[in-house]
Design an enzyme around this catalytic site. Structure first.
Site, short mmCIF file in Angstrom:
data_model
loop_
_atom_site.label_atom_id
_atom_site.label_comp_id
_atom_site.label_asym_id
_atom_site.label_seq_id
_atom_site.Cartn_x
_atom_site.Cartn_y
_atom_site.Cartn_z
N GLN A 119 -4.12 -0.86 9.70
CA GLN A 119 -4.17 -2.19 9.07
C GLN A 119 -4.87 -3.19 10.00
O GLN A 119 -4.52 -3.31 11.17
CB GLN A 119 -2.74 -2.66 8.75
CG GLN A 119 -2.65 -4.00 8.06
CD GLN A 119 -3.27 -3.99 6.67
OE1 GLN A 119 -3.15 -3.02 5.91
NE2 GLN A 119 -3.96 -5.06 6.31
N LYS B 148 0.83 -1.21 0.00
CA LYS B 148 0.00 0.00 0.00
C LYS B 148 0.87 1.26 0.00
O LYS B 148 0.56 2.23 -0.70
CB LYS B 148 -0.92 0.00 1.23
CG LYS B 148 -2.08 -0.98 1.12
CD LYS B 148 -2.84 -1.13 2.43
CE LYS B 148 -3.92 -2.20 2.32
NZ LYS B 148 -4.63 -2.46 3.58
N ASP C 266 -10.26 4.05 4.52
CA ASP C 266 -10.69 2.66 4.37
C ASP C 266 -12.22 2.57 4.29
O ASP C 266 -12.77 1.51 3.98
CB ASP C 266 -10.20 1.82 5.56
CG ASP C 266 -9.19 0.76 5.14
OD1 ASP C 266 -9.00 0.57 3.93
OD2 ASP C 266 -8.60 0.13 6.03
#
Ligand code: NAD
Length: 281
Positions: A97, A53, A120
């Protein structure tokens, strides 16, 4: 019929080109897009995802910073970092994460991310906006699936869509996005009876369960669009989706492979959300 294969790497490259142009436009106004990626602990799979990412982000002109915390970090310690990043004007997007180590209250951590930095798309406010049909940030995997359907020329409006899996990360927002785009949606889960019949009636099938080849090729309606979100490991270590690929591809109109389908799109949609966060700031 042999399905058209929807190449996630190719579509992700197109999305990344768009993101790069948008970061450049912001740069010309003196704005450097900033993404903070937080990794707690040393789960090897999560470390690989975080590395990918941040690499993607940097390739698109996004200033990605890594924040690594030890596995025994406390809830308060992680909340303090999230608050610090939330207050930092150079940080437009914050990604924590998942999964977090077991001692964390994950929902409380996600809720602590300022909604306008939740790239997200998992904060309750952002999920609620998707439910309202007024999304700000959409969860990256369902957003990637919608993009793949568009690229494949799939008509969503009026289609009968079946989503397998009802997680907050994938299945539920996926069902909402399809409904928002005027599909008639059936959301299937572990207690669903008659899965085969439901899939067989669907023009669009989205499989997000996490069980190798649960969706049999023979179930697929000829010409249907099949999007396989599942990532499973076979006995030989190879990645396998939730769909029996070869048999499904023989019947479907369009289909995504595993790997190389939804995965790259999830990563690309994170970049899109991040540049959007900077544009909205
Ligand atoms: P999850 O475990 O949170 O949810 C799985 C869902 O499947 C549950 O809602 C459950 O009710 C449902 N389910 C279980 N058995 C079923 C059955 N027999 N029939 C129908 N539904 C059933 O998983 P998740 O986080 O939503 O992820 C699903 C899969 O997608 C996993 O393989 C995961 O690795 C993968 N995934 C891939 C990406 C990507 O970028 N490609 C992103 C996220 C998740």
């Amino acid at each position: 019929m042999t399905a058209q294969v929807l190449d996630g790497k190719l579509v992700a490259a197109l999305v990344k080109d768009e993101v790069r142009a948008r970061t450049q436009a912001l740069a010309s106004r003196g704005v450097t897009v900033g993404l903070a990626v937080v990794l707690v602990g040393d789960d090897p799979a999560s470390a690989v995802y975080v590395k990918a990412k941040t690499k993607d982000a940097r390739e698109c002109g996004i200033d990605a910073t890594d924040h690594r915390l030890p596995a025994d970090t406390s809830q308060a310690g992680l909340l303090a970092l999230v608050a610090q990043l939330g207050a930092d004007p150079r940080v437009h997007g914050i990604l924590v994460q998942l999964p977090l180590p077991k001692h964390f209250d994950t929902d409380a951590i996600i809720a602590a991310i300022p909604p306008h930095k939740d790239v997200d798309g998992l904060h309750p406010e952002n999920l609620g906006r998707v439910a309202q049909g007024k999304p700000r940030f959409t969860a990256c995997t369902p957003a990637g699936c919608m993009r793949l359907l568009a690229h494949g020329g799939v008509t969503v409006a009026g289609a009968s869509a079946v989503v397998l899996g009802r997680s907050v990360l994938v299945g539920k927002p996926m069902a909402l996005l399809l409904a928002n785009a005027d599909a008639t949606v059936t959301l299937c889960h572990s207690k669903t009876r008659d899965l085969a019949e439901r899939v067989a009636a669907a023009d669009i099938v989205i499989a997000a369960v996490g069980r190798s080849e649960l969706v049999r090729g023979a179930w697929i309606k000829p010409g249907a669009a099949v999007i396989d979100v599942g990532i499973n490991r076979g006995a030989d270590g190879k990645l396998i989706g939730d769909v029996e690929y070869a048999a499904a591809a023989a019947r479907a109109g369009v289909i995504t492979p595993v790997p190389g389908g939804v995965g790259p799109m999830t990563r690309a949609c994170l970049l899109e959300n991040t540049v959007r966060a900077a544009e909205l700031a």
